[in-house]
Write an enzyme that holds these catalytic residues in place. Structure first.
Site, PDB file in Angstrom:
ATOM      1  N   LYS A 183      19.931  80.827  43.964  1.00 12.83           N
ATOM      2  CA  LYS A 183      20.909  79.880  44.055  1.00 12.83           C
ATOM      3  C   LYS A 183      21.486  78.998  44.300  1.00 12.83           C
ATOM      4  O   LYS A 183      21.766  79.642  45.897  1.00 12.83           O
ATOM      5  CB  LYS A 183      21.857  81.222  43.159  1.00 12.83           C
ATOM      6  CG  LYS A 183      23.208  80.319  42.195  1.00 12.83           C
ATOM      7  CD  LYS A 183      24.674  81.513  41.992  1.00 12.83           C
ATOM      8  CE  LYS A 183      25.459  81.513  43.670  1.00 12.83           C
ATOM      9  NZ  LYS A 183      26.488  80.197  43.588  1.00 12.83           N
ATOM     10  N   GLU A 257      22.659  89.054  55.255  1.00  9.79           N
ATOM     11  CA  GLU A 257      22.647  87.950  56.662  1.00  9.79           C
ATOM     12  C   GLU A 257      23.958  87.738  55.995  1.00  9.79           C
ATOM     13  O   GLU A 257      24.383  87.011  55.568  1.00  9.79           O
ATOM     14  CB  GLU A 257      21.883  87.594  56.654  1.00  9.79           C
ATOM     15  CG  GLU A 257      21.775  86.393  58.370  1.00  9.79           C
ATOM     16  CD  GLU A 257      22.400  85.672  58.458  1.00  9.79           C
ATOM     17  OE1 GLU A 257      23.081  86.127  59.055  1.00  9.79           O
ATOM     18  OE2 GLU A 257      22.109  84.755  58.489  1.00  9.79           O
ATOM     19  N   GLU A 388      36.390  86.560  62.636  1.00  8.59           N
ATOM     20  CA  GLU A 388      34.971  85.370  62.362  1.00  8.59           C
ATOM     21  C   GLU A 388      35.916  83.910  61.867  1.00  8.59           C
ATOM     22  O   GLU A 388      36.414  84.356  60.911  1.00  8.59           O
ATOM     23  CB  GLU A 388      33.476  85.774  61.225  1.00  8.59           C
ATOM     24  CG  GLU A 388      33.602  84.276  61.500  1.00  8.59           C
ATOM     25  CD  GLU A 388      31.784  84.884  61.180  1.00  8.59           C
ATOM     26  OE1 GLU A 388      30.794  83.934  60.470  1.00  8.59           O
ATOM     27  OE2 GLU A 388      32.290  85.578  59.584  1.00  8.59           O
TER      28      GLU A 388
END
Length: 486
Positions: A183, A257, A388
């Protein structure tokens, strides 16, 4: 064989060896982040498209598993060659769709090619390595160890490195003998469709690789498709947690990840020019849109002043703009991410942080541009230090010892990557050993090879990609036990 434009795609679902139009009600826009203007749109896939693609992958799995590893290797080399033949088109597409400078788009293409070539070589020897013999019980029994493909795998990739992250998943999955449903990101839905074109071109058996374009509905359906036996996801921690929760209902293997807030440690004996190169590359490459971005600089206070002066000068010299105009750093790829980075710049101003470079959003043709930004002496409680940002924003702090540098670096919920710059390699190695990170660079910018390991500790994910470890993520171990044969 149908020849497809890389941009005009009314049939953007590759399922069971056939191109089809997505059944979703909406359309996906490909937007040039340098201008904010859409240059293409295509039909979105929905849950029904995902279920159909997964069924095709399941139907193709027995034949692909039995095809033999040498034959699978040949197809993987076909993907590497097909990417190489499309180099100019795919580089230009990534420049337009992602805002990548030409050199960076070329690195991505080369990375994807190298990944397929590496796993082709690895696949060659898989059959010969089967049935590794193990003695048991003083010779009363013996065992045979086999590595079997897990089955049809669902692969979900992000928007920041479309060709690369998809290659890192497709190549080892197919090498192991798994079939796959990929996807693409709804933000950058075009580049990976080249893999469907190549599959058609090289005669890959129908259903071995399936590609679905789509948004959240398709992503959720990937985690619930009963025909899929493994899910591999790359993206944000928030979405990764949702993927893990959904897959947990069926107790399937999952690889994640995820994010990072990686540190770069610079010791007092470091070469200033080398440090500047490593720091700038680690935070300004791809406009900082890297899970591995070394966004926290931890520098020995003995060289803090000269290093930051040189670093700020280098940051101000980076030409930011449209990659087709030769810019060294392009825009933020998506408008949503651009607005998120702007929010962090606003937070930094509200905190009164010391901005020594950037801190602005240049107004250029409606694009998502952020100037290379550096904040000096950032409090370790600041959002700029702990969260982040996923943009070209560097937070710095100074320390008085290597022990303090490690303590500050490891005081993070993430553990993906890190860098050490030092004039003493043994000292750098000790620091690298002490970093809680899955990938550490010493005195070098962030080179990533297909035979290395990629992944992190703590909240940076589960499992590893690349190298033999990436292959093992698509394999299960079968142990056959027998009495000794006289």
């Amino acid at each position: 064989m149908t020849h497809h434009s890389p941009i005009q795609r009314e049939t953007s679902i590759y399922s069971g060896g056939t191109w089809k139009a997505g059944r979703g009600t909406g359309r996906l826009a490909a937007v040039d982040p340098s201008t904010g203007r859409a240059f293409a749109d295509l039909p979105a896939g929905n849950a029904e498209d995902v279920q159909e693609a997964a069924a095709h992958a399941a139907a193709a799995f027995p034949g692909w598993k039995a095809a033999g590893s040498a034959r699978r290797a040949g197809f993987l080399r076909g993907f590497a060659e097909g990417l190489s033949r499309r180099r100019g088109v795919l580089v230009a597409l990534q420049m337009r769709a992602n805002g990548k400078p030409e050199a960076e788009a070329g690195i991505d293409l080369d990375d994807a090619v190298a990944c397929f070539a590496y796993y082709a070589d690895l696949a060659e020897g898989l059959d010969a390595a089967q049935d590794a013999r193990v003695a048991h019980g003083g010779g009363a029994h013996f065992g045979l160890v086999r590595r079997e493909p897990l089955g049809p795998a669902g692969l979900i990739v992000p928007w920041n490195f479309p060709l690369v992250t998809s290659a890192w998943k497709i190549a080892p999955a197919l090498a192991a003998g798994c079939t796959a449903v990929l996807k693409t990101s709804e933000m950058t839905p075009l580049a990976e469709l080249a893999y469907g074109d190549i599959a058609e071109e090289i005669g890959l058996p129908p259903g071995v690789l399936n590609i679905v374009t789509g948004g959240a509905e398709a992503g959720i359906a990937m985690t619930r498709a009963p025909d899929l036996r493994k899910i591999s996801f790359t993206g944000s921690n928030m979405t990764g947690a949702a993927v893990m929760k959904a897959v947990a209902a069926r107790c399937l293997p999952v690889s994640l990840e995820l994010g990072g807030k990686s540190a770069i440690i610079v010791t007092a004996d470091a070469d200033i020019d080398q440090a500047v190169e490593c720091i700038a590359g680690g935070i300004f490459f791809n406009a900082g849109q890297m899970c591995s971005a070394t966004s926290r600089l931890i520098v020995d206070r003995a060289i803090e002043a000269p290093l930051l002066e040189a670093l700020a000068e280098a940051a101000r010299a980076i030409v930011t703009g449209n990659p087709f105009d030769g810019a060294e750093m392009g825009p933020i790829t998506t408008r949503a991410q651009y607005l998120k980075v702007l929010d962090y710049l606003g937070a930094a101003r509200a905190e009164g942080l010391d901005c020594i470079a950037g801190g602005t959003a240049p107004d250029m043709d409606g694009g998502n541009f952020i100037a290379p930004t550096i904040y000096r002496g950032v409090p370790r409680s600041s959002r700029i230090w702990t969260e982040e940002i996923f943009g070209p924003v560097l937070a710095t702090t100074s320390v008085g010892s290597d022990a303090e540098a490690l303590a500050v670096a490891n005081a993070s919920e993430f553990g993906l990557a890190g860098t050490v710059v030092s004039g003493d390699w043994e000292r750098a190695k000790r620091l690298a050993d002490g970093l809680e990170a899955g990938q550490v660079w010493i005195n070098t910018p962030q080179a990533v090879y297909p035979d290395s390991a990629w992944g992190g500790f703590k909240q940076s994910g589960i499992g590893r990609e690349l190298g033999p470890w990436g292959l093992s993520g698509y394999q299960g171990i079968k142990h056959i036990l027998s009495p000794a044969i006289s």
